[in-house]
Design a protein around this motif. Structure first.
Motif, PDB file in Angstrom:
ATOM      1  N   VAL A 819       0.825  -1.212   0.000  1.00 18.50           N
ATOM      2  CA  VAL A 819       0.000   0.000   0.000  1.00 18.50           C
ATOM      3  C   VAL A 819       0.859   1.262   0.000  1.00 18.50           C
ATOM      4  O   VAL A 819       0.331   2.365   0.074  1.00 18.50           O
ATOM      5  CB  VAL A 819      -0.983   0.042   1.188  1.00 18.50           C
ATOM      6  CG1 VAL A 819      -2.056  -1.002   1.032  1.00 18.50           C
ATOM      7  CG2 VAL A 819      -0.246  -0.114   2.501  1.00 18.50           C
ATOM      8  N   GLY A 820       2.163   1.090  -0.073  1.00 14.34           N
ATOM      9  CA  GLY A 820       3.027   2.272  -0.228  1.00 14.34           C
ATOM     10  C   GLY A 820       3.396   2.938   1.079  1.00 14.34           C
ATOM     11  O   GLY A 820       3.285   4.142   1.220  1.00 14.34           O
ATOM     12  N   ARG A 821       3.828   2.139   2.058  1.00 10.15           N
ATOM     13  CA  ARG A 821       4.173   2.735   3.353  1.00 10.15           C
ATOM     14  C   ARG A 821       5.566   2.343   3.814  1.00 10.15           C
ATOM     15  O   ARG A 821       5.838   2.317   5.014  1.00 10.15           O
ATOM     16  CB  ARG A 821       3.150   2.316   4.396  1.00 10.15           C
ATOM     17  CG  ARG A 821       1.772   2.854   4.123  1.00 10.15           C
ATOM     18  CD  ARG A 821       0.775   2.303   5.117  1.00 10.15           C
ATOM     19  NE  ARG A 821      -0.577   2.766   4.814  1.00 10.15           N
ATOM     20  CZ  ARG A 821      -1.650   2.314   5.450  1.00 10.15           C
ATOM     21  NH1 ARG A 821      -1.516   1.398   6.388  1.00 10.15           N
ATOM     22  NH2 ARG A 821      -2.852   2.766   5.137  1.00 10.15           N
ATOM     23  N   GLY A 882       0.936  14.523  13.314  1.00  5.42           N
ATOM     24  CA  GLY A 882       0.616  13.618  12.201  1.00  5.42           C
ATOM     25  C   GLY A 882      -0.476  14.071  11.259  1.00  5.42           C
ATOM     26  O   GLY A 882      -1.359  13.296  10.912  1.00  5.42           O
ATOM     27  N   THR A 883      -0.420  15.327  10.833  1.00  6.46           N
ATOM     28  CA  THR A 883      -1.423  15.754   9.833  1.00  6.46           C
ATOM     29  C   THR A 883      -1.034  15.276   8.436  1.00  6.46           C
ATOM     30  O   THR A 883      -1.853  15.321   7.526  1.00  6.46           O
ATOM     31  CB  THR A 883      -1.529  17.291   9.772  1.00  6.46           C
ATOM     32  OG1 THR A 883      -0.296  17.803   9.287  1.00  6.46           O
ATOM     33  CG2 THR A 883      -1.837  17.872  11.134  1.00  6.46           C
ATOM     34  N   ARG A 884       0.233  14.896   8.240  1.00  3.91           N
ATOM     35  CA  ARG A 884       0.758  14.404   6.968  1.00  3.91           C
ATOM     36  C   ARG A 884       0.741  15.471   5.875  1.00  3.91           C
ATOM     37  O   ARG A 884       1.010  15.192   4.718  1.00  3.91           O
ATOM     38  CB  ARG A 884      -0.031  13.183   6.490  1.00  3.91           C
ATOM     39  CG  ARG A 884      -0.021  12.057   7.486  1.00  3.91           C
ATOM     40  CD  ARG A 884      -0.796  10.873   6.995  1.00  3.91           C
ATOM     41  NE  ARG A 884      -2.198  11.177   6.752  1.00  3.91           N
ATOM     42  CZ  ARG A 884      -3.089  11.339   7.728  1.00  3.91           C
ATOM     43  NH1 ARG A 884      -2.711  11.234   8.980  1.00  3.91           N
ATOM     44  NH2 ARG A 884      -4.339  11.613   7.456  1.00  3.91           N
ATOM     45  N   ARG A 896       8.418  10.072   5.552  1.00  6.43           N
ATOM     46  CA  ARG A 896       7.842   8.751   5.839  1.00  6.43           C
ATOM     47  C   ARG A 896       6.988   8.866   7.090  1.00  6.43           C
ATOM     48  O   ARG A 896       7.363   9.519   8.048  1.00  6.43           O
ATOM     49  CB  ARG A 896       8.960   7.727   6.056  1.00  6.43           C
ATOM     50  CG  ARG A 896       9.870   7.582   4.849  1.00  6.43           C
ATOM     51  CD  ARG A 896       9.200   6.795   3.734  1.00  6.43           C
ATOM     52  NE  ARG A 896       9.955   6.814   2.504  1.00  6.43           N
ATOM     53  CZ  ARG A 896       9.483   7.321   1.355  1.00  6.43           C
ATOM     54  NH1 ARG A 896       8.285   7.850   1.309  1.00  6.43           N
ATOM     55  NH2 ARG A 896      10.219   7.291   0.262  1.00  6.43           N
ATOM     56  N   PHE A 897       5.841   8.183   7.074  1.00  5.24           N
ATOM     57  CA  PHE A 897       4.893   8.337   8.172  1.00  5.24           C
ATOM     58  C   PHE A 897       4.644   7.009   8.868  1.00  5.24           C
ATOM     59  O   PHE A 897       4.512   5.971   8.216  1.00  5.24           O
ATOM     60  CB  PHE A 897       3.577   8.893   7.640  1.00  5.24           C
ATOM     61  CG  PHE A 897       2.597   9.267   8.725  1.00  5.24           C
ATOM     62  CD1 PHE A 897       2.886  10.300   9.596  1.00  5.24           C
ATOM     63  CD2 PHE A 897       1.408   8.582   8.873  1.00  5.24           C
ATOM     64  CE1 PHE A 897       1.999  10.652  10.593  1.00  5.24           C
ATOM     65  CE2 PHE A 897       0.510   8.925   9.876  1.00  5.24           C
ATOM     66  CZ  PHE A 897       0.815   9.964  10.729  1.00  5.24           C
ATOM     67  N   PHE A 899       2.198   5.095   9.936  1.00  3.70           N
ATOM     68  CA  PHE A 899       0.748   4.952   9.844  1.00  3.70           C
ATOM     69  C   PHE A 899       0.213   4.067  10.965  1.00  3.70           C
ATOM     70  O   PHE A 899      -0.893   4.260  11.450  1.00  3.70           O
ATOM     71  CB  PHE A 899       0.368   4.365   8.499  1.00  3.70           C
ATOM     72  CG  PHE A 899       0.542   5.328   7.362  1.00  3.70           C
ATOM     73  CD1 PHE A 899      -0.476   6.203   7.029  1.00  3.70           C
ATOM     74  CD2 PHE A 899       1.716   5.386   6.650  1.00  3.70           C
ATOM     75  CE1 PHE A 899      -0.326   7.102   5.992  1.00  3.70           C
ATOM     76  CE2 PHE A 899       1.877   6.282   5.607  1.00  3.70           C
ATOM     77  CZ  PHE A 899       0.847   7.141   5.277  1.00  3.70           C
ATOM     78  N   LEU A 900       1.017   3.073  11.331  1.00  3.15           N
ATOM     79  CA  LEU A 900       0.650   2.199  12.451  1.00  3.15           C
ATOM     80  C   LEU A 900       1.872   2.132  13.355  1.00  3.15           C
ATOM     81  O   LEU A 900       2.885   2.769  13.078  1.00  3.15           O
ATOM     82  CB  LEU A 900       0.294   0.811  11.927  1.00  3.15           C
ATOM     83  CG  LEU A 900      -0.895   0.742  10.969  1.00  3.15           C
ATOM     84  CD1 LEU A 900      -0.818  -0.489  10.104  1.00  3.15           C
ATOM     85  CD2 LEU A 900      -2.200   0.782  11.732  1.00  3.15           C
ATOM     86  N   ARG A 923       3.949   5.535  16.729  1.00  3.91           N
ATOM     87  CA  ARG A 923       2.820   5.591  15.800  1.00  3.91           C
ATOM     88  C   ARG A 923       2.322   7.041  15.623  1.00  3.91           C
ATOM     89  O   ARG A 923       2.341   7.834  16.550  1.00  3.91           O
ATOM     90  CB  ARG A 923       1.698   4.736  16.369  1.00  3.91           C
ATOM     91  CG  ARG A 923       0.478   4.611  15.502  1.00  3.91           C
ATOM     92  CD  ARG A 923      -0.731   5.234  16.120  1.00  3.91           C
ATOM     93  NE  ARG A 923      -1.370   4.377  17.116  1.00  3.91           N
ATOM     94  CZ  ARG A 923      -2.574   4.628  17.617  1.00  3.91           C
ATOM     95  NH1 ARG A 923      -3.256   5.683  17.219  1.00  3.91           N
ATOM     96  NH2 ARG A 923      -3.078   3.854  18.543  1.00  3.91           N
ATOM     97  N   GLY A 924       1.924   7.364  14.382  1.00  6.15           N
ATOM     98  CA  GLY A 924       1.302   8.655  14.133  1.00  6.15           C
ATOM     99  C   GLY A 924       2.275   9.804  13.978  1.00  6.15           C
ATOM    100  O   GLY A 924       1.883  10.960  14.057  1.00  6.15           O
ATOM    101  N   VAL A 925       3.552   9.492  13.773  1.00  8.46           N
ATOM    102  CA  VAL A 925       4.573  10.531  13.699  1.00  8.46           C
ATOM    103  C   VAL A 925       5.264  10.493  12.346  1.00  8.46           C
ATOM    104  O   VAL A 925       5.535   9.430  11.805  1.00  8.46           O
ATOM    105  CB  VAL A 925       5.606  10.338  14.830  1.00  8.46           C
ATOM    106  CG1 VAL A 925       6.793  11.244  14.639  1.00  8.46           C
ATOM    107  CG2 VAL A 925       4.954  10.583  16.168  1.00  8.46           C
ATOM    108  N   MET A 926       5.541  11.654  11.806  1.00  6.32           N
ATOM    109  CA  MET A 926       6.261  11.758  10.536  1.00  6.32           C
ATOM    110  C   MET A 926       7.759  11.670  10.813  1.00  6.32           C
ATOM    111  O   MET A 926       8.222  12.138  11.855  1.00  6.32           O
ATOM    112  CB  MET A 926       5.916  13.096   9.893  1.00  6.32           C
ATOM    113  CG  MET A 926       6.383  13.272   8.475  1.00  6.32           C
ATOM    114  SD  MET A 926       5.664  12.122   7.300  1.00  6.32           S
ATOM    115  CE  MET A 926       3.973  12.701   7.187  1.00  6.32           C
TER     116      MET A 926
END
Lengths: 1030, 476, 178
Positions: A819-821, A882-884, A896-897, A899-900, A923-926
């Motif tokens: 999924v591109g993570r 984590g607004t991305r 890179r984020f 996501f989990l 988690r939730g951090v760029m």
């Protein structure tokens, strides 16, 4: 797993069982009870059921450790990532106790290297890692006794400070929680002492018969000490035999040199002296090629358009980094390469007749023009004839001694490994073997399928089968005894690099699981179980050392990491007159499908299969992760309608395997390339079940290429390529991203790259520019910047693994990559251009650009990413919500984020492995590349303490450090004298997407190629290949 | 943008009045307030509420799992860092525009017809903003820290970054929400008093009494009330236009192809009103049927709403075309041209073509008067438009992100079941609120309807008898 | 049982009657009077002598206050208390600060409009003597009332009642104090 089981089941009928049972020293078992049980049950495959029946606690415990709760769940999608998160606690704890049993202090080699350890300051130890027997010299970074990072040894000519992915990643192998943790007897946990006792009696029996039934199987060995030990062992057991096998053997290289010189020699190349290089299917720029680190360095050193540039021709059957770097590439099927080689030899006047072609003529002329400063390199997978031809041509053009050097072999005892293994299987079949010791090899998994090694071994009736290795793998499964090995970071040893010089391997940490080194095991076989690896190594070198004062000599050697003056001297050999005879059916006819076998670019022969970093490392050409699809050419795909991710059945000599296919640009028609090392059954959570096992269709008589039948299946298989399919046909958009030109173009207009895109005027802006040279704003006056030389980069990925290791980057697992993570802070993009069947391609390493007008910073609502006065684009992890948005607004997409919860917070091994200078993201951090800010800070502190400025080159980013081609340069752009400033001043320096006015601190040096004017007339060698095949 | 319907109104459509004849003060008062006070609970209503709140439970589940696992349960990735969450946010905010627009701008423009639908539209606005506001909060990686976006003094002496459009959003949306609420409540006060005085049940009387705050309808009260209301309308007008402008800045301020366009603010606002009116129609058409309010919400209202949609729809079309033109102008080598090309022929071409069908082509039938006046057709067209506007946001966000400057980092976005559950969940939340609203508050502003009655005009003040004209007098 | 009188409440049929009545009452010297209507009736204000409406002033002041707060906050944060280089922009990037300044202006002004209105109307006020009159509940529906309070110096229960009767109301009621 199921089929093997059943097979094995019916190959061991009840009678043989009892026979075996008696032959076993099985005090722990009530044999009577067992026999009854066996009689009454047609239970599962027997040797395991033995202790099942005996119901020993150890067994239950072992089962528990083997398959921790919810182990099955590792296979499901989310958990393939999850494995790294929730490591089986039982395993992990076992690991910890192993450490606590031996206090770390004992093994940090203070004894011979007294250094004051400052908490928080790492120490560096010279050591080496080995791959396929060849050692690569490294420095290991150790934090408070924990090795955390592996780097190249700058003092050693084979490294010059660079390192490759395998050396880097071996760190994770050491901390792999799935490693075997104890000696095991029939699945029962045993102690080393217990093993020694049993082995003693067993070996005593062999002593009586002079080792009649004793066989030793090892991988290729370059360690002088170990070789010496084995010789001693063989003296002790004269009738015993030493077999060697590794699936990625170099038999053809050996045979080639036998063919040409009648003796085994090592071929070394001096690429710094080569103006013209021709590779015959040799991927000498890829890390699995012995000496690649040095070769890459020498090759890249000649890519500077302002100096004399070299020119690279590649004739290859499998698209490789070397191939796409070439000025001119000819795509042939593996079987056709020999034809080309003969034609070349002919047109150079070595006799024989030449099938003429444009490409051939050009190469020949170029060679003639550069006699003595050109070189032909033949690939390991090519036939002995091709190697012989290469030797002949090199000799003919007088390259020997200039660009080619012959020396003693690096491997202690080079043998035809396929033959060697075949002999062993024969002996096993004939029940000649009583004691089989398998040292660090995994034949049950990787032996050629036609040898049926698993069955043979099971039915051999060998009373003692001993497997020694890091994992309780497929082979261990079929041996009564398994001894857990110590990793090369845990034990003393030595080994030779490609140039023959000896590296000393010193342990950085006590064996996590009390594993033993190969030296100790061999010693034990000789009844010297009390000797430590250190004693063995020392005593051997005591014998070798020329120096009077051994102590100082030894200390210096260990300190430097290698034994001075052990590099093999050049050896005068002359090739036999005349060309090697043409073998019948050299070239298969064009219509049949030809299959080529290759080691996997990332997980090698499978030994890195349980290494998350390697599994998730995008392979240089396809950017594939976690899988090994078979490569087919665009032409073939077009004709058969096959698409990437389609499943096919590959049938070779009656054996068949199902694999997905991947359309690889530049791959020859009517051919498929498959990669070995995947489809492992018993290696650990990461490797188990990933990919497809191609050993199942590999045969001993045609290990590298044969013909096959492909039948498409009506199913597809999801592949995880980090770059998808859009690497090609994006010329218009990629133009501002990646820039290259010919040498002629460059001479005419050196700044052609800058003119491909219009850069906005610096002062045409509403806002005033920040002045990073203003001492009031930037107190220390540093402004960090980086250049990446696209001409030098060969896409070897060393930077990616180095970054992974340095910055504690998590592994996310296949489904997340799909999924591109994926989380790579630096990625190596590959852009193909031109004819799909024979494209040119460029590699582009992309870290964070550290833009001065950073678009990401502007849009962060909480100021979690802001600019430092030294121009770094800092990431404040703890502030990030984590607004991305920053990632969306990053034109380079380097952020890179999490996501989990990608990072593993539990596993103790990984806690030990991490770099304490880099925080672990949650988690939730760029997150993103920081220019290794931790290294900058260390240097800044040092310089301030010593009241001096930071020296140019004092700070090396992890990627820069690992890079074998010195493509990456980092430094202070405020200092006009710094290396990086000078490079940025060059005409071919350009900013990626300059039109956006982001003002990146990371800039690129456009690639300049040096094509042969004869071939430049836009025609593509691919067209010629038709002619070649005649 | 609402001027077109105004002009249209001036000459045309006199034959259908804003309020059907036969009503007097008592009757309008009774009719509207009885829906709240007298009308017995219908099975349909209860069933509706239960069904919708069921969907709200699903939303709860989705959000709980999200907080537990992380945004990774959604389809988002790198490069597509924003997915359904932001699409839905922009969509809902857009819908939330109709209310304030009707009550504020049309109030200033003295459109008397707005008296019968402004209350309803405002309520809708509030609920829409409520749904919209949910997304920015939950879409962050660490929602429990979302409060860091507000300038709250803290021990870290750390502050928000005021240059970020996201922060502008936080202020714009919260301001818009607050002001809409205030505006709505102000409008309710006199009607709450009416309910208080008509309520037979002691407790209900108590509740409405408390809400009415002792409103007595004194002349002085009315004077101040009127000026306050007028000022609120004056303030809300730039506000309502600014909200979607600011939302559009989330994209326009960035440098992504497909986002970095100056046309965004106007065409976002137009689009917002477009979808807002569509939603008004979707709600009003069934409601006027169910509660038999056809005499107060007449075909005329539908007709005007339809015209507003037509007008704003054309502005949106202009926006689309301009984007294509600018790309063409930038030249075939430009990234903008690639982006446009990718929209038409890329992997997401389907949604993009659908967008044209829904937003641009379908609404053109509104040129036909008979369609403008057929509730059923209008209802269907409005549904199409709402879908179209959702697609527009999908296109802007996903299609721009999934293929930008660096081809190596291109990707695809596929929503997961959790994306859908969250989206549908908010629809449930919205409808639940509407259901409740219909039964606890007067759907139509009673006192403003009274002002539409002939007898509400002071006789001797002899001016023209057009209600509109009368009202002008009152509001000046 | 006659509770002390708070005022007299005259009930009218229509807005016009009320306006007329209010005018006469005011003209004939009654100052402490109040008119009640179910909707804003134009001219009723002047009719009972109400002229000074301060709501606009309140809103203006609060609006300016909001604007200052808006820009002040952003400037103080970005340039003074937490100065940091963001994307190479200057500390006081005024164009970026316009939006929030505007939003806060509207927020302050908007809230002040309603709150100001209520406060000046001295609401909320749960109880008022006029509520004691049963028919007054129609004041919020369809009837119009005029009240002359006992506090008025000119007030005299019988006098005033007679005066009001002169205005042809539908009814006249005493407004008891409790």
């Amino acid at each position: 797993m199921a089929p093997e089981n059943t097979k094995r089941e019916d190959t061991c009928p009840g009678k043989k069982k009892t026979l075996d049972v008696q032959s076993l020293d099985a005090k722990a078992l009530d044999l009577a009870a067992v026999r009854e049980e066996i009689a009454s049950t047609s239970g599962p495959e027997y040797w395991r059921s033995l202790e099942e029946l005996a119901g020993s606690d150890e067994f239950r415990e072992m089962m528990h450790r083997e398959f921790p709760k919810g182990a099955s769940e590792w296979l499901d999608s989310f958990s393939r990532r999850g494995f790294l998160q929730t490591m089986g606690a039982s395993l992990a704890l076992a690991g910890m106790t192993a450490c606590t049993r031996q206090p770390l202090e004992q093994i940090v080699p203070y004894v011979r290297q007294p250094e004051d350890m400052i908490p928080g300051r790492p120490q560096f130890y010279a050591s080496a890692t080995t791959l396929g027997g060849y050692a690569s010299p490294v420095l290991v970074e150790s934090h408070m006794g924990r090795p955390t990072k592996i780097e190249g040894n700058p003092d050693h000519p084979a490294s010059l400070g660079a390192s490759d992915i395998f050396a880097q990643a071996s760190l994770l192998n050491m901390y792999d929680p799935d490693r075997s943790q104890t000696p095991v007897y029939l699945g029962e946990t045993r102690s080393w002492k217990n093993f020694v006792d049993q082995i003693r009696t067993r070996m005593a029996g062999q002593r009586a018969v002079e080792g009649e039934g004793f066989r030793l199987l090892t991988g290729p060995i370059s360690s002088p000490t170990l070789a010496n030990q084995i010789q001693a062992l063989l003296k002790m057991y004269p009738k015993a035999k030493w077999h060697q096998y590794s699936p990625l053997h170099r038999d053809n290289v050996l045979a080639g040199s036998m063919l040409a010189f009648g003796q085994a020699v090592e071929t070394q190349y001096r690429l710094e002296a080569a103006d013209v290089i021709l590779s015959l299917d040799a991927d000498f720029l890829s890390p699995s090629f012995p000496g690649s680190a040095r070769y890459t360095h020498d090759y890249a050193a000649r890519r500077n358009p302002d100096a004399a540039m070299n020119r690279l021709y590649v004739v290859e059957s499998v698209p490789s980094p070397t191939g796409v770097k070439a000025e001119h590439r000819l795509s042939l099927r593996a079987s056709e390469v020999e034809g080309f080689a003969r034609s070349l030899a002919a047109s150079l006047g070595l006799g024989g007749n030449a099938a003429d072609s444009h490409f051939l003529r050009a190469v020949a002329d170029d060679f003639k023009a550069h006699a003595g400063s050109c070189v032909v390199i033949a690939g390991e997978q090519q036939s002995p004839e091709v190697h012989a031809l290469a030797h002949a041509i090199n000799a003919h053009l007088g390259n020997v001694g200039k660009t080619v050097v012959y020396t003693e072999t690096v491997l202690a005892n080079p043998v035809d490994q396929t033959a060697s293994l075949r002999d062993l299987t024969q002996d096993l079949r004939e029940k000649k073997v009583d004691v089989l010791v398998i040292l660090d090899a995994n034949p049950v998994y990787d032996a050629p399928a036609d040898l049926n090694f698993a069955d043979v071994v099971l039915n051999s009736g060998a009373g003692l089968r001993l497997h020694y290795g890091l994992h309780q793998n497929e082979t261990a499964e079929l041996c009564q005894w398994h001894v857990n090995a110590a990793h090369s970071l845990e034990a003393w040893s030595d080994g030779r690099t490609y140039d023959g010089s000896v590296c000393i391997i010193q342990p950085l940490i006590a064996p996590l699981y009390d594993g033993k080194s190969a030296h100790e095991l061999v010693a034990a076989l000789m009844g010297q179980s009390t000797l430590t690896g250190h004693d063995i190594l020392r005593s051997y070198w005591q014998g070798q050392a020329k120096s009077a004062d051994f102590e100082t000599w030894w200390r210096k050697t260990v300190h430097d990491g290698f034994v001075a003056g052990t590099a093999h001297p050049a050896k005068a050999v002359t090739p036999k007159a005349g060309l090697p005879p043409l073998k019948a059916a050299a070239a298969a006819d064009a219509s049949t499908i030809e299959v080529s076998f290759r080691g996997d670019p990332a997980i090698y022969d499978g030994s890195f299969a349980n290494n998350g970093w390697m599994q998730e490392l995008p392979k240089p050409m396809s950017k594939m992760t976690w899988d090994n699809p078979g490569w087919i050419g665009p032409a073939y795909a077009a004709r058969t309608g096959l698409k990437s991710e389609d499943m096919v059945t590959l049938e070779i000599a009656g054996r068949s395997v199902q694999v997905p296919v991947w359309i690889q640009a530049g791959h020859p028609d009517n051919a498929i390339t498959v990669f070995l090392g995947y489809g492992r059954r018993r290696v650990g959570r990461v490797g188990n079940g990933a990919g497809f096992n191609l050993y199942a269709v590999r045969s001993s008589d045609a290990p590298w290429r044969t013909t096959a039948k492909i039948t498409p299946l009506a199913q597809t298989y999801k592949l995880a390529s980090t770059q998808g399919y859009q690497t090609i046909e994006t010329a218009t958009i990629t133009r501002p991203v990646i820039r290259e030109g010919s040498l002629a173009e460059y001479k005419k207009k050196p700044n052609f790259a800058q003119e491909m895109e219009d850069t906005p005027e610096r002062n045409v802006t509403l806002y005033p520019n920040v002045d990073y040279s203003d001492p009031n704003y930037n107190k220390l006056g540093y402004a960090w910047g980086m250049t990446v030389d696209l001409g030098a980069c060969v896409g070897c990925n060393a930077c990616m693994i180095a970054c992974h290791s340095e910055n504690n980057i998590p592994v996310v697992g296949k489904p997340q990559v799909v999924v591109g993570r994926h989380m790579h802070w630096i990625r190596v993009d590959a852009y193909y251009q031109g004819d799909r069947d024979n494209p040119s391609a460029s590699f582009q390493p992309v870290p964070c650009m550290q833009c001065e007008n950073a678009p990401c910073e502007l849009v962060c609502p909480v100021g979690a990413t802001v600019h430092s006065s030294e121009g770094l684009n800092d990431m404040v992890y703890n502030r990030c919500i984590g607004t991305r948005y920053c990632s969306n607004n990053c034109p380079y997409k380097v952020r890179r984020f999490n996501f989990l919860l990608f990072q593993d917070w539990e596993t103790p091994q990984f806690k030990m492995m991490r770099n304490p200078d880099v925080s672990i993201r949650s988690r939730g951090v760029m997150e993103k590349c920081t220019y290794c800010v931790q290294r900058i800070t260390v240097a800044r502190i040092d310089s301030e303490r010593e009241e001096r400025a930071i020296r140019d080159g004092e700070i090396q980013t992890a990627c820069q450090q690992a890079c074998p081609s010195n493509a990456i340069v980092f430094g202070n752009v405020n200092d006009p004298q710094s290396k990086v400033s000078k490079l940025k001043a060059q005409a071919r320096n350009y900013s990626m997407l300059a039109e956006l006015n982001t003002r990146p601190r990371t800039t690129y040096l456009a690639e300049v190629r040096n094509p042969n004017s004869q071939l430049e007339s836009a025609e593509h060698a691919g067209v010629d290949s038709a002619v070649e095949q005649g | 943008m609402s001027t077109d319907p105004t002009i249209a109104l001036a000459e045309e459509d006199r034959e259908i009045p804003v309020l059907e004849p036969g009503h007097d003060m008592a009757s309008v008062t009774a009719k509207i307030s009885d829906i709240v006070l007298e009308r017995p609970l219908s099975i349909a209503w209860v069933a509706g509420v239960m069904f919708c709140s069921g969907i709200v439970l699903m939303l709860g589940t989705a959000v709980t799992y999200l907080f537990f696992k992380g945004t990774g349960i959604w389809g988002i990735n790198i490069p597509v860092g924003w997915g359904f969450a932001i699409v839905n946010f922009v969509w809902w905010i857009g819908i939330g525009h109709a209310g304030t627009l009707i009550s504020a701008i049309l109030h200033l423009l003295r459109q008397s017809w707005r008296n019968s639908i402004n209350r309803f539209a405002e309520a809708m606005t509030l609920f829409a903003v409520m749904c919209a506001g949910l997304f920015p909060l939950i879409h962050t990686g660490r929602p429990w820290l979302a409060y860091w976006m507000f300038p709250i003094p803290n021990t870290m002496s750390y502050w928000p970054q005021f240059r970020s459009p996201l922060l502008w959003d936080v202020f714009a949306v919260s301001t818009y929400g607050t002001i809409s609420l205030v505006f709505w409540y102000t409008g309710l006060i006199p009607d709450l008093a009416t309910l208080r005085d008509r309520a037979s049940n002691k407790y209900i009387r108590l509740i409405y009494g408390a809400l009415a705050m002792g409103w007595r309808g004194e002349a002085r009260h009315w004077e101040r009330y009127e000026s306050a209301y007028l000022l609120l309308a004056g303030l809300s007008t730039p506000l309502v236009l600014s909200v979607h402008t600011v939302v559009s800045f989330d994209f326009a301020i960035s440098i992504m192809p497909g986002w970095h366009t100056t046309v965004f603010p106007p065409y976002f606002v137009a689009g917002a009103i477009y979808s807002g009116f569509a939603m008004v129609l979707i709600l009003v058409i069934p409601v006027r049927a169910v509660y038999n309010l056809r005499d107060m919400i007449t075909e005329k209202h539908l007709d005007i709403a339809a015209k507003v949609m037509l007008a704003t729809g054309l502005i949106v079309a202009y926006g689309y075309i301009l984007e294509i033109y600018m790309a063409w102008y930038a030249g075939p080598k430009s990234i903008d041209w690639f982006t446009v090309h990718n929209r038409f022929f890329g992997p997401y071409a389907g949604p993009y073509w659908m967008l044209w069908v829904c937003n641009i082509i379908t609404p053109q039938v509104l040129w036909i008067k008979s369609i403008r006046r057929s509730p059923v057709l209008l209802f269907l067209i409005s549904l199409v438009v709402l879908g179209g506007m959702w697609l527009e946001r999908f296109v802007i966000i996903i299609l721009s992100l999934h293929r930008d400057f660096v081809p190596s980092s291109w990707g695809m976005y596929y929503p997961t079941k959790w994306d859908w559950m969250t989206y549908i969940g908010t629809l449930g939340l919205f409808t639940t609120m509407i259901f409740l609203f219909c039964r606890v508050l007067p759907m139509i502003s009673i006192f403003e309807i009274r002002m539409l009655l002939p007898e509400s005009h002071v006789k001797h003040a002899a001016e023209s008898h057009a209600p509109a004209a009368q009202l002008e007098g009152k509001h000046l | 049982m006659s509770a002390p009188l708070n005022g007299l409440l005259a009930e009218f049929e229509s807005a016009s009657d009320l306006v007329a009545a209010a005018k006469t009452t005011h003209r004939s010297g009654y100052n402490d009077i109040e008119a009640y209507s179910p909707f804003p009736v134009h001219g009723l204000g002047e009719a009972i002598g109400f002229t000074k409406n301060r709501v606009p002033l309140v809103v203006l002041i609060c609006g300016i206050l909001g604007a200052c707060t808006g820009y002040g906050l952003q400037y103080w944060v970005s340039a003074i208390t937490y100065p940091i280089n963001v994307g190479g922009r200057p500390l006081n990037s005024w164009p970026s600060f316009v939006i929030i300044t505007f939003e806060l202006t509207v927020l302050f002004a908007g809230i002040s409009a309603t709150v100001g209105m209520l406060v000046l109307n001295d609401l909320p006020r749960p109880h008022h003597p006029v509520f004691n009159v049963p028919q007054f509940e129609r004041a919020s529906q369809d009837r119009f009332f005029l009240c002359v309070f006992a506090a008025d110096p000119k007030f005299n229960a019988s006098e005033t009642r007679r005066f009001l009767e002169g205005l042809k109301p539908i009814s006249i009621a005493d407004v008891p104090d409790e």
